[in-house]
Design a protein around this motif. Sequence first.
Motif, PDB file in Angstrom:
ATOM      1  N   LYS A  62      -3.974   3.321  -1.979  1.00 32.86           N
ATOM      2  CA  LYS A  62      -5.205   2.699  -2.466  1.00 32.86           C
ATOM      3  C   LYS A  62      -4.994   1.320  -3.092  1.00 32.86           C
ATOM      4  O   LYS A  62      -5.895   0.482  -3.082  1.00 32.86           O
ATOM      5  CB  LYS A  62      -5.914   3.626  -3.458  1.00 32.86           C
ATOM      6  N   ASN A  63      -3.792   1.062  -3.641  1.00 37.09           N
ATOM      7  CA  ASN A  63      -3.538  -0.231  -4.272  1.00 37.09           C
ATOM      8  C   ASN A  63      -2.922  -1.260  -3.334  1.00 37.09           C
ATOM      9  O   ASN A  63      -2.577  -2.365  -3.776  1.00 37.09           O
ATOM     10  CB  ASN A  63      -2.622  -0.048  -5.487  1.00 37.09           C
ATOM     11  N   LEU A  64      -2.795  -0.918  -2.049  1.00 38.05           N
ATOM     12  CA  LEU A  64      -2.195  -1.871  -1.108  1.00 38.05           C
ATOM     13  C   LEU A  64      -2.932  -3.211  -1.075  1.00 38.05           C
ATOM     14  O   LEU A  64      -2.282  -4.264  -1.089  1.00 38.05           O
ATOM     15  CB  LEU A  64      -2.122  -1.256   0.292  1.00 38.05           C
ATOM     16  N   ASP A  97      -4.407  -4.744  -3.450  1.00 35.73           N
ATOM     17  CA  ASP A  97      -3.996  -5.472  -4.663  1.00 35.73           C
ATOM     18  C   ASP A  97      -2.569  -6.004  -4.525  1.00 35.73           C
ATOM     19  O   ASP A  97      -2.254  -7.103  -4.991  1.00 35.73           O
ATOM     20  CB  ASP A  97      -4.084  -4.554  -5.884  1.00 35.73           C
ATOM     21  N   VAL A  98      -1.703  -5.222  -3.878  1.00 33.77           N
ATOM     22  CA  VAL A  98      -0.326  -5.661  -3.648  1.00 33.77           C
ATOM     23  C   VAL A  98      -0.312  -6.927  -2.803  1.00 33.77           C
ATOM     24  O   VAL A  98       0.384  -7.906  -3.109  1.00 33.77           O
ATOM     25  CB  VAL A  98       0.492  -4.542  -2.956  1.00 33.77           C
ATOM     26  N   LEU A  99      -1.101  -6.929  -1.731  1.00 32.89           N
ATOM     27  CA  LEU A  99      -1.113  -8.085  -0.827  1.00 32.89           C
ATOM     28  C   LEU A  99      -1.682  -9.321  -1.520  1.00 32.89           C
ATOM     29  O   LEU A  99      -1.201 -10.441  -1.297  1.00 32.89           O
ATOM     30  CB  LEU A  99      -1.915  -7.743   0.432  1.00 32.89           C
ATOM     31  N   ILE A 100      -2.663  -9.113  -2.376  1.00 32.52           N
ATOM     32  CA  ILE A 100      -3.199 -10.240  -3.150  1.00 32.52           C
ATOM     33  C   ILE A 100      -2.122 -10.799  -4.082  1.00 32.52           C
ATOM     34  O   ILE A 100      -1.955 -12.017  -4.212  1.00 32.52           O
ATOM     35  CB  ILE A 100      -4.445  -9.797  -3.956  1.00 32.52           C
ATOM     36  N   SER A 101      -1.360  -9.894  -4.711  1.00 32.14           N
ATOM     37  CA  SER A 101      -0.326 -10.338  -5.636  1.00 32.14           C
ATOM     38  C   SER A 101       0.802 -11.085  -4.930  1.00 32.14           C
ATOM     39  O   SER A 101       1.551 -11.838  -5.571  1.00 32.14           O
ATOM     40  CB  SER A 101       0.247  -9.143  -6.405  1.00 32.14           C
ATOM     41  N   LEU A 102       0.929 -10.879  -3.612  1.00 32.48           N
ATOM     42  CA  LEU A 102       1.980 -11.546  -2.832  1.00 32.48           C
ATOM     43  C   LEU A 102       1.528 -12.884  -2.258  1.00 32.48           C
ATOM     44  O   LEU A 102       2.308 -13.554  -1.568  1.00 32.48           O
ATOM     45  CB  LEU A 102       2.456 -10.632  -1.701  1.00 32.48           C
ATOM     46  N   VAL A 133       4.660   7.404  -0.001  1.00 37.86           N
ATOM     47  CA  VAL A 133       4.218   6.285   0.853  1.00 37.86           C
ATOM     48  C   VAL A 133       4.884   4.989   0.411  1.00 37.86           C
ATOM     49  O   VAL A 133       5.432   4.238   1.227  1.00 37.86           O
ATOM     50  CB  VAL A 133       2.685   6.148   0.812  1.00 37.86           C
ATOM     51  N   ILE A 134       4.860   4.730  -0.892  1.00 44.60           N
ATOM     52  CA  ILE A 134       5.457   3.491  -1.402  1.00 44.60           C
ATOM     53  C   ILE A 134       6.966   3.496  -1.186  1.00 44.60           C
ATOM     54  O   ILE A 134       7.559   2.460  -0.846  1.00 44.60           O
ATOM     55  CB  ILE A 134       5.121   3.310  -2.892  1.00 44.60           C
ATOM     56  N   ARG A 135       7.591   4.653  -1.343  1.00 42.63           N
ATOM     57  CA  ARG A 135       9.034   4.745  -1.103  1.00 42.63           C
ATOM     58  C   ARG A 135       9.370   4.277   0.311  1.00 42.63           C
ATOM     59  O   ARG A 135      10.346   3.548   0.519  1.00 42.63           O
ATOM     60  CB  ARG A 135       9.506   6.190  -1.300  1.00 42.63           C
ATOM     61  N   LYS A 136       8.553   4.674   1.275  1.00 44.07           N
ATOM     62  CA  LYS A 136       8.802   4.281   2.660  1.00 44.07           C
ATOM     63  C   LYS A 136       8.654   2.779   2.845  1.00 44.07           C
ATOM     64  O   LYS A 136       9.462   2.146   3.536  1.00 44.07           O
ATOM     65  CB  LYS A 136       7.831   5.038   3.584  1.00 44.07           C
ATOM     66  N   ASN A 149      12.188  -9.075  -5.634  1.00 43.45           N
ATOM     67  CA  ASN A 149      10.898  -9.497  -6.187  1.00 43.45           C
ATOM     68  C   ASN A 149       9.746  -9.005  -5.324  1.00 43.45           C
ATOM     69  O   ASN A 149       8.697  -8.585  -5.830  1.00 43.45           O
ATOM     70  CB  ASN A 149      10.834 -11.015  -6.293  1.00 43.45           C
ATOM     71  N   ILE A 150       9.927  -9.062  -4.002  1.00 42.00           N
ATOM     72  CA  ILE A 150       8.871  -8.645  -3.082  1.00 42.00           C
ATOM     73  C   ILE A 150       8.645  -7.140  -3.190  1.00 42.00           C
ATOM     74  O   ILE A 150       7.509  -6.663  -3.212  1.00 42.00           O
ATOM     75  CB  ILE A 150       9.236  -9.083  -1.646  1.00 42.00           C
ATOM     76  N   CYS A 151       9.739  -6.380  -3.281  1.00 45.97           N
ATOM     77  CA  CYS A 151       9.604  -4.930  -3.462  1.00 45.97           C
ATOM     78  C   CYS A 151       8.890  -4.598  -4.770  1.00 45.97           C
ATOM     79  O   CYS A 151       8.131  -3.623  -4.848  1.00 45.97           O
ATOM     80  CB  CYS A 151      10.976  -4.269  -3.440  1.00 45.97           C
ATOM     81  N   MET A 152       9.099  -5.406  -5.792  1.00 51.98           N
ATOM     82  CA  MET A 152       8.469  -5.162  -7.086  1.00 51.98           C
ATOM     83  C   MET A 152       6.949  -5.191  -6.993  1.00 51.98           C
ATOM     84  O   MET A 152       6.259  -4.502  -7.747  1.00 51.98           O
ATOM     85  CB  MET A 152       8.956  -6.180  -8.119  1.00 51.98           C
ATOM     86  N   ALA A 153       6.427  -5.980  -6.061  1.00 47.67           N
ATOM     87  CA  ALA A 153       4.974  -6.044  -5.895  1.00 47.67           C
ATOM     88  C   ALA A 153       4.417  -4.704  -5.415  1.00 47.67           C
ATOM     89  O   ALA A 153       3.281  -4.343  -5.733  1.00 47.67           O
ATOM     90  CB  ALA A 153       4.615  -7.151  -4.908  1.00 47.67           C
ATOM     91  N   PHE A 154       5.213  -3.948  -4.653  1.00 44.39           N
ATOM     92  CA  PHE A 154       4.803  -2.630  -4.157  1.00 44.39           C
ATOM     93  C   PHE A 154       5.022  -1.531  -5.199  1.00 44.39           C
ATOM     94  O   PHE A 154       4.500  -0.427  -5.045  1.00 44.39           O
ATOM     95  CB  PHE A 154       5.589  -2.277  -2.892  1.00 44.39           C
ATOM     96  N   ASP A 155       5.819  -1.820  -6.209  1.00 52.95           N
ATOM     97  CA  ASP A 155       6.246  -0.811  -7.174  1.00 52.95           C
ATOM     98  C   ASP A 155       5.112  -0.525  -8.158  1.00 52.95           C
ATOM     99  O   ASP A 155       5.000  -1.141  -9.230  1.00 52.95           O
ATOM    100  CB  ASP A 155       7.489  -1.321  -7.909  1.00 52.95           C
ATOM    101  N   MET A 156       4.275   0.435  -7.811  1.00 48.80           N
ATOM    102  CA  MET A 156       3.103   0.721  -8.633  1.00 48.80           C
ATOM    103  C   MET A 156       3.461   1.253 -10.015  1.00 48.80           C
ATOM    104  O   MET A 156       2.781   0.972 -10.997  1.00 48.80           O
ATOM    105  CB  MET A 156       2.189   1.722  -7.913  1.00 48.80           C
TER     106      MET A 156
END
Length: 454
Positions: free
Chosen positions: A394-396, A398-403, A370-373, A431-438
């Motif tokens: 499940k961590n999406l 948290d990702v949006l909060i971090s952005l 999912v994250i790869r996509k 940098n933006i992709c890094m936020a998704f990189d669990m």
Amino acid sequence: MEQNLISKYNVAGPRYTSYPTVPYWDEARFTGDEWKSSLQRSFKESNHSEGISIYIHLPFCESLCTFCGCNKRITKNHSVEVPYLNSVLKEWEIYCRLFEEKPVIKELHLGGGTPTFFSAENLKLLLNGIFKNAIKAENAELSFEGHPNNTSLEHLRLFSSFGFTRVSYGVQDYNEKVQKAIHRVQPFENVKNVTEGARENGFTSVGHDIIFGLPFQTKEHIMHTIERTKELMPDRIAFYSYAHVPWIKGNGQRGFKEGDLPTADEKHVQYETGKKMLLEAGYVEIGMDHFALKTDSLYEALEDRTLHRNFMGYTASKTQAMIGLGVSAISDSWYGFAQNVKNVEEYQNLIQNEILPVYRGHILNEEDLVIRKHILNLMCSLKTSWYTGNQFFKNLPDVLISLKEMQNDGLVEINTNFLKITEKGRPFVRNICMAFDMRLQRNKPETQLFSMTI
């Protein structure tokens, strides 16, 4: 404000030619049998509909370029050519035996090293051997990396006869001081000759690689290099940041002092200056670091929303499965990754014993997929969404909060089901992709693994 953003976000980060990135592969749980099964699954799902991609790593170079982080072997001994190519063909045969039918090759790329280190005669043996066990797709995209100093008319005619239509030449910079520092001295006339020679032999997409952030490089050097490039108007331009990773063994990046490199602020000025000149010349920005004329297939893929990114970078030909042949080459089944050993002799010995030369890899779990996509969406179209359940993880939240901070800085736009990178945010896509990189977020490195993002 712009300089503050550079200081704020210029951190070490991946270039995301894959997810998970190589340092975060779960090598302990990886097995060769799992890798073969994942590739067979992908092949069954996609060979008829998409075909496959092949990347062939040809590692030999006659001299060392000190900006290069690729796996290479420096030698002037050309007797190494045939034994190495025989090993590559034997590896290809081992893979072909895994499949129940002939692979359909949609994309083939020769990289290195210096592919044009090899003679045209020997490259013909390689290509004949590859296509003997495969079907070439009707609209196959075949390409190679050429060195302007040693790409010959024989090379161009040979590749053209097999249906190659795309070539990329490493230009880097036209300033002599910079060229000497990176040990890559090549006159403009050499680049001009091979660019025109490719077009005269039927190549419809000629690319030039230009690097900013090199030792001793200035904004004026970038301007001069792009002015000269405009005289030739290559169809594609890869305009990317020098990745300073001197800690990687054998990459040759200790040939100049840290103080010889431009600062992050100077690099950003070089990037913005070059980007402005390219856009004014009629190029369109494609994803990250790439520009293309509107007549090029890369631009058409952007418009058609079929742009893809893998270990070969941006490509107009998406395939689910990619097989990497040769030392250090990485394969991708979509469900898993596998990398070959990096030593030429070890590689050849394994092949001689009918053993796939894979030494590490990773099988993707459901969250990885999912994250790869999402990361692929961000790298290729600068946006992603989670309208349906299978795009949610499940961590999406948290990702949006971090952005949020990036949103406040105007780098991203976020709504309930959608995220878009703004024009202002383009330089910060990594940098933006890094936020998704669990995998990165859960295990941040204690030492520097990646080049700087700006």
